[in-house]
Write an enzyme that holds these catalytic residues in place. Structure first.
Site, PDB file in Angstrom:
ATOM      1  N   SER A 148       2.166  -9.405  -0.290  1.00  0.00           N
ATOM      2  CA  SER A 148       1.761  -7.996  -0.326  1.00  0.00           C
ATOM      3  C   SER A 148       1.980  -7.281   1.000  1.00  0.00           C
ATOM      4  O   SER A 148       2.175  -6.073   1.023  1.00  0.00           O
ATOM      5  CB  SER A 148       0.290  -7.896  -0.730  1.00  0.00           C
ATOM      6  OG  SER A 148      -0.504  -8.727   0.094  1.00  0.00           O
ATOM      7  N   GLU A 157     -10.254   5.582   2.345  1.00  0.00           N
ATOM      8  CA  GLU A 157     -10.994   4.491   2.964  1.00  0.00           C
ATOM      9  C   GLU A 157      -9.973   3.468   3.415  1.00  0.00           C
ATOM     10  O   GLU A 157      -8.860   3.428   2.914  1.00  0.00           O
ATOM     11  CB  GLU A 157     -11.940   3.850   1.948  1.00  0.00           C
ATOM     12  CG  GLU A 157     -11.316   2.725   1.094  1.00  0.00           C
ATOM     13  CD  GLU A 157     -10.238   3.215   0.124  1.00  0.00           C
ATOM     14  OE1 GLU A 157     -10.086   4.448  -0.049  1.00  0.00           O
ATOM     15  OE2 GLU A 157      -9.528   2.358  -0.457  1.00  0.00           O
ATOM     16  N   LYS A 212       0.831  -1.211   0.000  1.00  0.00           N
ATOM     17  CA  LYS A 212       0.000   0.000   0.000  1.00  0.00           C
ATOM     18  C   LYS A 212       0.863   1.258   0.000  1.00  0.00           C
ATOM     19  O   LYS A 212       0.457   2.295  -0.519  1.00  0.00           O
ATOM     20  CB  LYS A 212      -0.931  -0.002   1.219  1.00  0.00           C
ATOM     21  CG  LYS A 212      -1.895  -1.191   1.262  1.00  0.00           C
ATOM     22  CD  LYS A 212      -3.062  -1.032   0.326  1.00  0.00           C
ATOM     23  CE  LYS A 212      -3.952  -2.276   0.297  1.00  0.00           C
ATOM     24  NZ  LYS A 212      -4.987  -2.232  -0.740  1.00  0.00           N
TER      25      LYS A 212
HETATM   26  C1  PLP Z   1      -1.467  -6.744   2.877  1.00  0.00           C
HETATM   27  C2  PLP Z   1      -2.582  -6.565   1.914  1.00  0.00           C
HETATM   28  N1  PLP Z   1      -2.586  -7.301   0.810  1.00  0.00           N
HETATM   29  C3  PLP Z   1      -3.575  -7.186  -0.095  1.00  0.00           C
HETATM   30  C4  PLP Z   1      -4.617  -6.317   0.079  1.00  0.00           C
HETATM   31  C5  PLP Z   1      -5.698  -6.283  -0.946  1.00  0.00           C
HETATM   32  O1  PLP Z   1      -5.640  -5.156  -1.751  1.00  0.00           O
HETATM   33  P1  PLP Z   1      -5.176  -5.228  -3.258  1.00  0.00           P
HETATM   34  O2  PLP Z   1      -5.945  -6.340  -3.896  1.00  0.00           O
HETATM   35  O3  PLP Z   1      -5.520  -3.903  -3.779  1.00  0.00           O
HETATM   36  O4  PLP Z   1      -3.727  -5.502  -3.311  1.00  0.00           O
HETATM   37  C6  PLP Z   1      -4.648  -5.507   1.225  1.00  0.00           C
HETATM   38  C7  PLP Z   1      -5.722  -4.535   1.462  1.00  0.00           C
HETATM   39  O5  PLP Z   1      -5.831  -3.919   2.470  1.00  0.00           O
HETATM   40  C8  PLP Z   1      -3.594  -5.646   2.159  1.00  0.00           C
HETATM   41  O6  PLP Z   1      -3.560  -4.910   3.281  1.00  0.00           O
END
Ligand code: PLP
Ligand code: PLP
Lengths: 254, 409, 409, 254
Positions: free
Chosen positions: B377, B108, B86
């Site tokens: 992520s 948000e 993020k």
């Molecule tokens: C660690 C993490 N991975 C994935 C996501 C999912 O979001 P996105 O599909 O936009 O990567 C989030 C959303 O808050 C997140 O905090």
């Protein structure tokens, strides 16, 4: 008769028209019936009936809650369409649907317009559908003669207003201020300048909405706009004092 | 993307008129920034001095041995400042906000991760900051609320609808239409009205660009497959972009299977059968909605995947079959998390662990010459309240009970 | 260091005979590793693919403006895998354990940070792992216990003495003398018997080497001063080593002032007047002890600084006046933390925040041509229970009470 | 007389000597007095008196707790020194101090040795002071004729034992196994081989300690070692059955 024509006819009798708003199925269709009767009996010129949506992104807390409660009670789009037909039959004023685009998209655009036409619904207010996003929609609107009502905002440039005007029919809904429904607006010099820009940008009748709550507010725009829109205020009134309070309230506005 | 912001038939910008001008400004600022090589350099600079980009690509030797198939590599977005991918998006949008001269940001947040990232960016860039967060999510992710507040942000609980991410998005839009002149809405994922999907994906492409170079350096050739969890789709878009133009690389998005696709308690939009095309929150995509177009409640153990919509770009790539979609259930996620912690000493976020599940299912089917990359992520240690709870850890419960009693005196 | 492990008159290896051989092996393995350039390269490789080294040097623009003096740079050890500089040391020792062929590691932990790092390393390297942790610290840092366990480590609460770090160290030694053949004791800081102080400092020197290059690249010349908190002294030694040979760079170590030096509730060994030379836990240094040589209770809001001894290398550098020592009180630490979060969007660990306090006091006295570096040894979000508590945050308390009641049903 | 000489004299009468251990000030100096009297009366040949230290890193749970409790009761090093002098005066067996190096370091090494000499304390066991770390200490030991007792461990190589032997006096303390005080040991073939190595490395008497708890244990090392060391076991006994239980226990050991 087309919406614009109906409004123009009415404008021959009145200095300013009144449009009111209800959320369908909230608190119940029965109450909707009572409230609409009171509105019509007390001289309302046009009613926008909101088909509830789970994500009413342009609405403030009062209407938001009404949407959610109505859905929680099981209100369907079909119910709303049937109710619209019933009201158009019953009352001799134009009825509009206000909703978000997904409702129409899921229903099927052509089917929706066809059903509106046969229900006698005269126009549609879809706050999340700008002309660029609704090519088919605006064609169907023309084809089925259901007016696509567009919104001018204080942030709209003259060019933008001109562009919107090209796609609009029925009237132009001028949002009195930034923000969502349900909060107070100021009808000051800035507002007057904005309204003058609106007027210059369109030959359609213009309605002013967002934050019109009482006689003074209506008076403030009389002579400048063609129609005043009362939104959240009647919902609040019904919640607090019941459907019967609507008649006297409407009567006192003009 | 076409000029109206569509990817195939998905996307667009279904926005209230009040936002029209601000979107015009945003689109043109974004376009200028994109065409200005200095801007990307400035972005790279801040990401390498404020966060720690490039984030590493870790060879998971033990997991590889355990599954006995493809070599498993993990792209470590968990090592970013604030603990997730993020950060990439918010820092990029922050630079754009500076360019546009706005003084306030709103956002948000679901998992809290994007909220923390935005509050952080706002502190760093000296911007006023309000974060909308569903009340349910606030309960799941209380520590993040604490940090956001400490970073100077105002966190507003959203009590409407399902009280989760989608409702927080609506509420952020309501703020935006009210304060459109001063405020930029830092959307947290590759969703929403154009240009957000493209813009967020652009900032996140830093993941894929790095990963593409790293896997060549470490493995000598491109990976066979790349896995990423898909909430809104930003981390997936981020890493996929490094490999989109190479059709030999199979891209796999993993959605929240929740309690199982068959139960209806999930957030699978692009795999599964419960989603259908719709338009909400400003864009057209596959939504979990009923026949009337009303959005459904979704479920996932991972707050960040618990969302009704999905990136229109991914909807398009799914339709074109360039990205394959799968889902992972809550139970599978806890198992994959457990295994990864024990074998590699790495704690994926619950969201990220979804990608691990599918990778673990497929790794044994590939050969040792093949590499696969999982996009981690975010890090899971922010999720202590959720993870310890999901593992039903008795001493954690005892600890919380004791602490609670102490505070309750 | 002389051949017996002394730095000036500090250090040595005051160990039970049972450990003699194991220390011989450790010393010779360490010596070989140090002379083998491949070893350091292997170390750099793992630190750059498993953790995210080099960690960035962040220019704290807002704090710099706020204090209106020297340019403030922050060395970001918080971005390491597991969230602190402790990762450097454990990964290094892990490589050494592999070299020595041992199958089990033990460690003490105070803040929990070193325990988490060791458990992580053990998972990654496939080693059995036991962590000793004072019972008081376990209560302060419960989430870390959870993660250690999830990583497969056994965490043993130490109920002796003050139930904090020093007691955990004693207990780890007891384990070691019992399991000396199979086990390596991964000491967490630059203390203990030789070769630990030198060895831990060597692994941590990666911080200083990077910082020295980074400040030249970013500021064009060496910094005027470098600040680091001092618990055992490993992060301080780590960064100081990048600048030790340049006498123009003033090095400042910041100890835990606790409730104030005058109150006796602190952990100031090299500044303040309560410490005296002593020998315990296997080495000679300045200890907080009474006239009989019994160790005193120490206090700090930061568990990782709450320790009776200090690196013998730092004791020597203090005596030689190469490093200046100061202390920061708990209250000052909370203020510095608050300011840093709000102004830079960065959350230092409570330990690290001690360095910030002193840097903030001195930054205004220097000019804008000068740079100072603060070593941010770790990130504070692991400390949510301590930090939210120390800030006396009411909604945090409510949240914990509610959660506790839910679990107590 | 020097410690070694005293022990050798006693060995002329007995197949194996007994050394016992107490923690000074635990549970009280009064109890220490009673326990020591019982020990001496029942034939103990040597007593090591532990001066409590806050960080007894080589001790197991029983002695660790005794150290902490004694300190909590306010025991000081001066108390211990005075008590040592009193016991040496009162009883005709050699008394040793066992403690950790910091106690001596803080007290002042020379002062400590001088006070030991005048107290009549015959030797010192300092488990955390290997010869390399105690140059001054070992010189002072020679100077003041207080025996520095060193420990052999199963992990000690022959070279190491030889080196330790060079610095040691009085006797060699052979730790029966790895680990801390207070746990059981096995007196098996490995142990015998180890003890043979110890014997070969020194001409000093050799004591065996760690895990000797009863008659059988003592019997197992009789003929192999010169002295058996009973450590934690008497502390446990006093805790559970009081000071009076010590006499019969000691009597039954040989
Ligand atoms: C660690 C993490 N991975 C994935 C996501 C999912 O979001 P996105 O599909 O936009 O990567 C989030 C959303 O808050 C997140 O905090
Ligand atoms: C983040 C952090 N900083 C500093 C310290 C203090 O240790 P040292 O002085 O060895 O760096 C600790 C110890 O746990 C820590 O966790």
């Amino acid at each position: 008769m087309l919406l614009e024509k109906i409004l123009r006819n009415r404008l021959e009798q009145k200095k300013i028209l009144l449009m009111t708003h209800i959320v369908l199925g909230y608190p119940s269709f029965a109450t909707n019936r009572q409230v609409i009767a009171q509105m019509v009996d007390n001289g309302v010129d046009c009613i926008e009936m909101q088909i509830p949506f789970s994500e009413p992104m342009a609405d403030g807390p009062v209407i938001l809650k009404a949407n959610q409660d109505s859905l929680a009670l099981g209100t369907t789009v079909a119910d709303c369409m049937a109710f619209g037909a019933e009201m158009s039959r019953l009352h001799d004023i134009p009825f509009l649907f206000m909703t978000y685009y997904n409702i129409i998209f899921k229903y099927g655009e052509e089917r929706f317009f066809r059903d509106c036409l046969s229900a006698g619904v005269k126009g549609l207010i879809i706050p999340d559908l700008p002309p660029e996003m609704g090519e088919a929609f605006f064609q169907l609107a023309t084809q089925f003669q259901v007016a696509p009502i567009l919104i001018f905002a204080p942030t709209s440039t003259d060019e933008r207003m001109a562009k919107l005007n090209n796609s609009a029919a029925g009237f132009i809904y001028c949002a009195a201020r930034r923000g969502v429904t349900g909060k107070k607006s100021e009808f000051d010099d800035d507002f007057n300048a904005y309204l003058a820009r609106c007027r210059a940008a369109t030959s359609l009748p213009i309605a002013v909405g967002f934050g019109i709550r009482n006689h003074n507010d209506v008076a403030a725009i009389t002579g400048k706009a063609d129609m005043a829109v009362i939104g959240s205020e009647t919902i609040r009134l019904v919640e607090e004092q019941g459907a019967e309070a609507v008649g006297p309230f409407i009567k006192g506005l003009r | 993307m076409n000029k109206d912001g569509f990817f195939g038939k998905w996307g667009g910008a279904f926005i209230p008129e009040i936002l029209h001008e601000t979107f015009e400004q945003l689109k043109s600022s974004f376009k200028e920034a994109k065409e200005d090589p200095d801007f990307w350099q400035q972005y790279l600079d801040i990401m390498s001095t404020y966060s720690c980009r490039p984030t590493p690509l870790t060879f998971a030797e033990n997991l590889t041995r355990h599954f006995g198939g493809a070599k498993i590599y993990i792209k470590r977005e968990d090592l970013n400042h604030t603990g997730a991918h993020k950060a990439n998006n918010v820092m990029g949008q922050g630079l754009l906000v500076k360019r546009m001269g706005k003084k306030r940001v709103i956002a948000e947040t679901g998992a809290g991760q994007h909220g923390v990232a935005t509050a952080t960016m706002a502190a760093k860039f000296g911007l006023e900051c309000t974060i909308y967060m569903g009340e349910v999510d606030m309960l799941r992710q209380r520590p993040n609320v604490f940090w956001m507040e400490k970073m100077g942000a105002t966190v507003v609980p959203v009590k409407d609808g399902s009280k989760t991410l989608k409702d927080a998005i609506n509420e952020a839009f309501r703020d935006w239409v009210t304060n459109v002149d001063s405020t930029h809405y830092v959307l947290g994922t590759a969703c929403g009205p154009a240009p957000f999907p493209e813009m967020v994906s652009w900032f996140q492409s830093i993941i894929g660009t790095e990963a593409q170079q790293q896997i060549l350096a470490q493995h000598g050739k491109p990976p066979a497959r790349v896995y990423a969890c898909v909430g809104g789709g930003s981390n997936a878009m981020g890493i996929f972009q490094g490999f989109l133009d190479n059709n030999a690389v199979e891209l796999v998005g993993v959605e929240a299977g929740g309690k199982g696709i068959a139960t209806g308690h999930h957030a699978a939009r692009l795999c599964g059968v419960d989603a259908s095309p719709g338009v909400a929150q400003g864009y057209k995509t596959m939504f979990l909605q009923n026949d009337d177009g009303q959005m459904l409640e979704t479920h996932s153990v991972a707050a960040g995947l618990d969302y009704v919509g999905v990136s229109p770009i991914l909807a398009d790539l799914a339709e074109k079959k360039r990205v394959r979609f799968a889902s992972a259930t809550d139970d599978e996620v806890m198992q994959a998390l457990d295994l990864t912690m024990r074998m590699e000493g790495i704690i994926p976020a619950l969201e990220s662990a979804h990608g691990f599940v599918q990778a673990f299912k497929e790794a044994p089917l590939l050969g040792p010459d093949d590499a696969i990359i999982i996009n981690q992520s975010g890090r899971g240690d922010k999720d202590i309240f959720t993870i310890a709870h999901a593992f039903n850890d008795p001493s954690w419960k005892e600890f919380i009970i004791a602490r609670g009693k102490e505070y309750d005196k």
